[in-house]
Design a protein around this motif. Structure first.
Motif, PDB file in Angstrom:
ATOM      1  N   GLU A  93     -13.030 -13.234  29.329  1.00  0.00           N
ATOM      2  CA  GLU A  93     -13.801 -14.390  28.857  1.00  0.00           C
ATOM      3  C   GLU A  93     -12.919 -15.297  27.993  1.00  0.00           C
ATOM      4  O   GLU A  93     -12.972 -16.528  28.117  1.00  0.00           O
ATOM      5  CB  GLU A  93     -15.034 -13.927  28.056  1.00  0.00           C
ATOM      6  CG  GLU A  93     -15.891 -15.053  27.542  1.00  0.00           C
ATOM      7  CD  GLU A  93     -16.515 -15.915  28.626  1.00  0.00           C
ATOM      8  OE1 GLU A  93     -16.775 -17.099  28.353  1.00  0.00           O
ATOM      9  OE2 GLU A  93     -16.752 -15.414  29.748  1.00  0.00           O
ATOM     10  N   LYS A  96     -10.629 -17.218  30.215  1.00  0.00           N
ATOM     11  CA  LYS A  96     -11.364 -18.291  30.885  1.00  0.00           C
ATOM     12  C   LYS A  96     -11.551 -19.477  29.937  1.00  0.00           C
ATOM     13  O   LYS A  96     -11.328 -20.630  30.314  1.00  0.00           O
ATOM     14  CB  LYS A  96     -12.718 -17.754  31.358  1.00  0.00           C
ATOM     15  CG  LYS A  96     -13.572 -18.751  32.078  1.00  0.00           C
ATOM     16  CD  LYS A  96     -14.881 -18.107  32.516  1.00  0.00           C
ATOM     17  CE  LYS A  96     -15.871 -19.133  32.978  1.00  0.00           C
ATOM     18  NZ  LYS A  96     -17.188 -18.569  33.236  1.00  0.00           N
ATOM     19  N   GLN A  97     -11.946 -19.194  28.688  1.00  0.00           N
ATOM     20  CA  GLN A  97     -12.125 -20.259  27.694  1.00  0.00           C
ATOM     21  C   GLN A  97     -10.798 -20.939  27.369  1.00  0.00           C
ATOM     22  O   GLN A  97     -10.739 -22.158  27.205  1.00  0.00           O
ATOM     23  CB  GLN A  97     -12.752 -19.697  26.415  1.00  0.00           C
ATOM     24  CG  GLN A  97     -14.193 -19.294  26.565  1.00  0.00           C
ATOM     25  CD  GLN A  97     -14.746 -18.656  25.287  1.00  0.00           C
ATOM     26  OE1 GLN A  97     -14.050 -18.503  24.294  1.00  0.00           O
ATOM     27  NE2 GLN A  97     -16.014 -18.289  25.339  1.00  0.00           N
ATOM     28  N   THR A  99      -8.168 -21.267  29.330  1.00  0.00           N
ATOM     29  CA  THR A  99      -7.810 -22.119  30.458  1.00  0.00           C
ATOM     30  C   THR A  99      -8.631 -23.399  30.455  1.00  0.00           C
ATOM     31  O   THR A  99      -8.097 -24.500  30.653  1.00  0.00           O
ATOM     32  CB  THR A  99      -8.015 -21.369  31.792  1.00  0.00           C
ATOM     33  OG1 THR A  99      -7.240 -20.169  31.752  1.00  0.00           O
ATOM     34  CG2 THR A  99      -7.617 -22.216  32.977  1.00  0.00           C
ATOM     35  N   GLN A 100      -9.943 -23.274  30.208  1.00  0.00           N
ATOM     36  CA  GLN A 100     -10.820 -24.447  30.207  1.00  0.00           C
ATOM     37  C   GLN A 100     -10.430 -25.417  29.092  1.00  0.00           C
ATOM     38  O   GLN A 100     -10.356 -26.630  29.319  1.00  0.00           O
ATOM     39  CB  GLN A 100     -12.288 -24.009  30.036  1.00  0.00           C
ATOM     40  CG  GLN A 100     -13.276 -25.143  30.148  1.00  0.00           C
ATOM     41  CD  GLN A 100     -13.270 -25.788  31.522  1.00  0.00           C
ATOM     42  OE1 GLN A 100     -13.230 -25.095  32.535  1.00  0.00           O
ATOM     43  NE2 GLN A 100     -13.301 -27.087  31.579  1.00  0.00           N
ATOM     44  N   LEU A 101     -10.162 -24.898  27.889  1.00  0.00           N
ATOM     45  CA  LEU A 101      -9.784 -25.757  26.773  1.00  0.00           C
ATOM     46  C   LEU A 101      -8.435 -26.429  27.038  1.00  0.00           C
ATOM     47  O   LEU A 101      -8.255 -27.619  26.760  1.00  0.00           O
ATOM     48  CB  LEU A 101      -9.737 -24.962  25.465  1.00  0.00           C
ATOM     49  CG  LEU A 101      -9.374 -25.756  24.204  1.00  0.00           C
ATOM     50  CD1 LEU A 101     -10.351 -26.913  23.977  1.00  0.00           C
ATOM     51  CD2 LEU A 101      -9.350 -24.848  22.989  1.00  0.00           C
ATOM     52  N   MET A 103      -7.148 -27.169  29.957  1.00  0.00           N
ATOM     53  CA  MET A 103      -7.368 -28.192  30.982  1.00  0.00           C
ATOM     54  C   MET A 103      -8.065 -29.418  30.385  1.00  0.00           C
ATOM     55  O   MET A 103      -7.685 -30.552  30.671  1.00  0.00           O
ATOM     56  CB  MET A 103      -8.194 -27.634  32.141  1.00  0.00           C
ATOM     57  CG  MET A 103      -7.463 -26.602  32.982  1.00  0.00           C
ATOM     58  SD  MET A 103      -5.940 -27.222  33.709  1.00  0.00           S
ATOM     59  CE  MET A 103      -6.551 -28.473  34.785  1.00  0.00           C
ATOM     60  N   ASN A 104      -9.090 -29.193  29.551  1.00  0.00           N
ATOM     61  CA  ASN A 104      -9.795 -30.309  28.923  1.00  0.00           C
ATOM     62  C   ASN A 104      -8.860 -31.132  28.040  1.00  0.00           C
ATOM     63  O   ASN A 104      -8.924 -32.361  28.030  1.00  0.00           O
ATOM     64  CB  ASN A 104     -10.990 -29.817  28.110  1.00  0.00           C
ATOM     65  CG  ASN A 104     -12.152 -29.395  28.986  1.00  0.00           C
ATOM     66  OD1 ASN A 104     -12.171 -29.658  30.194  1.00  0.00           O
ATOM     67  ND2 ASN A 104     -13.120 -28.716  28.406  1.00  0.00           N
ATOM     68  N   TYR A 107      -6.824 -33.217  30.329  1.00  0.00           N
ATOM     69  CA  TYR A 107      -7.636 -34.316  30.866  1.00  0.00           C
ATOM     70  C   TYR A 107      -7.834 -35.407  29.821  1.00  0.00           C
ATOM     71  O   TYR A 107      -7.761 -36.606  30.134  1.00  0.00           O
ATOM     72  CB  TYR A 107      -9.002 -33.805  31.334  1.00  0.00           C
ATOM     73  CG  TYR A 107      -8.977 -32.928  32.568  1.00  0.00           C
ATOM     74  CD1 TYR A 107      -8.010 -33.065  33.548  1.00  0.00           C
ATOM     75  CD2 TYR A 107      -9.946 -31.954  32.752  1.00  0.00           C
ATOM     76  CE1 TYR A 107      -7.998 -32.260  34.671  1.00  0.00           C
ATOM     77  CE2 TYR A 107      -9.941 -31.140  33.874  1.00  0.00           C
ATOM     78  CZ  TYR A 107      -8.971 -31.302  34.837  1.00  0.00           C
ATOM     79  OH  TYR A 107      -8.966 -30.510  35.951  1.00  0.00           O
ATOM     80  N   GLU A 128     -16.426 -31.961  26.235  1.00  0.00           N
ATOM     81  CA  GLU A 128     -17.106 -30.737  25.823  1.00  0.00           C
ATOM     82  C   GLU A 128     -18.106 -30.386  26.908  1.00  0.00           C
ATOM     83  O   GLU A 128     -18.906 -31.227  27.317  1.00  0.00           O
ATOM     84  CB  GLU A 128     -17.824 -30.948  24.488  1.00  0.00           C
ATOM     85  CG  GLU A 128     -16.879 -31.241  23.341  1.00  0.00           C
ATOM     86  CD  GLU A 128     -17.600 -31.667  22.087  1.00  0.00           C
ATOM     87  OE1 GLU A 128     -18.846 -31.707  22.075  1.00  0.00           O
ATOM     88  OE2 GLU A 128     -16.910 -31.977  21.111  1.00  0.00           O
ATOM     89  N   ASP A 129     -18.058 -29.140  27.339  1.00  0.00           N
ATOM     90  CA  ASP A 129     -18.892 -28.673  28.444  1.00  0.00           C
ATOM     91  C   ASP A 129     -18.640 -29.572  29.648  1.00  0.00           C
ATOM     92  O   ASP A 129     -17.521 -29.737  30.057  1.00  0.00           O
ATOM     93  CB  ASP A 129     -20.368 -28.624  28.040  1.00  0.00           C
ATOM     94  CG  ASP A 129     -20.597 -27.674  26.860  1.00  0.00           C
ATOM     95  OD1 ASP A 129     -19.931 -26.619  26.820  1.00  0.00           O
ATOM     96  OD2 ASP A 129     -21.418 -27.987  25.984  1.00  0.00           O
ATOM     97  N   ASN A 130     -19.651 -30.183  30.196  1.00  0.00           N
ATOM     98  CA  ASN A 130     -19.474 -31.091  31.340  1.00  0.00           C
ATOM     99  C   ASN A 130     -19.830 -32.514  30.946  1.00  0.00           C
ATOM    100  O   ASN A 130     -20.443 -33.252  31.718  1.00  0.00           O
ATOM    101  CB  ASN A 130     -20.326 -30.638  32.531  1.00  0.00           C
ATOM    102  CG  ASN A 130     -19.694 -29.476  33.257  1.00  0.00           C
ATOM    103  OD1 ASN A 130     -18.475 -29.343  33.290  1.00  0.00           O
ATOM    104  ND2 ASN A 130     -20.511 -28.621  33.833  1.00  0.00           N
TER     105      ASN A 130
END
Length: 169
Positions: A93, A96-97, A99-101, A103-104, A107, A128-130
């Motif tokens: 988990e 996953k977080q 990687t998402q942070l 990538m964000n 972006y 944040e989120d979507n």
């Protein structure tokens, strides 16, 4: 030294580096030889009466705060991922977080750069989120064409359809 102390030390190092980067970016050291630089408006002064400088300062401080928060969060997640005492599910988990942070953050940077290249004076992007929040520096309210252009940039880079756009003078 336990893991908690290592995280605290790492966080403090990140904050020190960010303060140095901000001081260098603003081209004025915070302190020289233990004495204030002698200017009435220091690099971190919040009481600057120059309105144009205050506008620029808002964007710089917001970006610095965002970058510090992201760096601290990434460091904490990295510590969790590397800790063998944490369960496999929690490490997955955290990965996953992380990687998402990451990538964000990428972006956000790309969106800000692209919008500046399209002629916007200064831009802050926060994902944040979507949902993407865009703050554009400008005196006038954005036209429908500007709003569509910003939304298209966000959709093209981050694949996010929900975009909240505000202007700041």
């Amino acid at each position: 030294m336990n893991k908690k102390q290592a995280v605290i030390i790492g966080t403090l190092l990140v904050l020190i580096v960010c303060a140095g980067v901000l001081a260098t970016k603003l081209n004025s050291p915070l302190y020289v030889n233990g004495v204030d630089s002698g200017k009435t408006n220091s690099a971190v002064s919040f009481n600057n009466s120059d309105k144009k400088n205050n506008q620029s300062q808002f964007f710089d401080e917001t970006k610095l705060t965002r970058d510090q928060k992201n760096a601290t969060t990434l460091q904490t997640l990295k510590t969790l991922i590397d800790d063998k005492n944490v369960s496999k599910e929690n490490r997955d988990e955290a990965a996953k977080q992380y990687t998402q942070l990451a990538m964000n953050t990428n972006y956000e940077s790309k969106i800000e750069t692209t919008l500046k290249a399209k002629g916007y004076e200064d831009v802050i992007c926060s994902i944040e989120d979507n949902k993407a929040r865009i703050i554009v520096k400008g005196k006038d309210k954005l036209t429908d064409k500007d709003t569509r252009e910003i939304k298209n940039v966000v959709l093209g880079i981050a694949k996010i359809q929900e975009v909240e756009i505000t202007t700041k003078q």
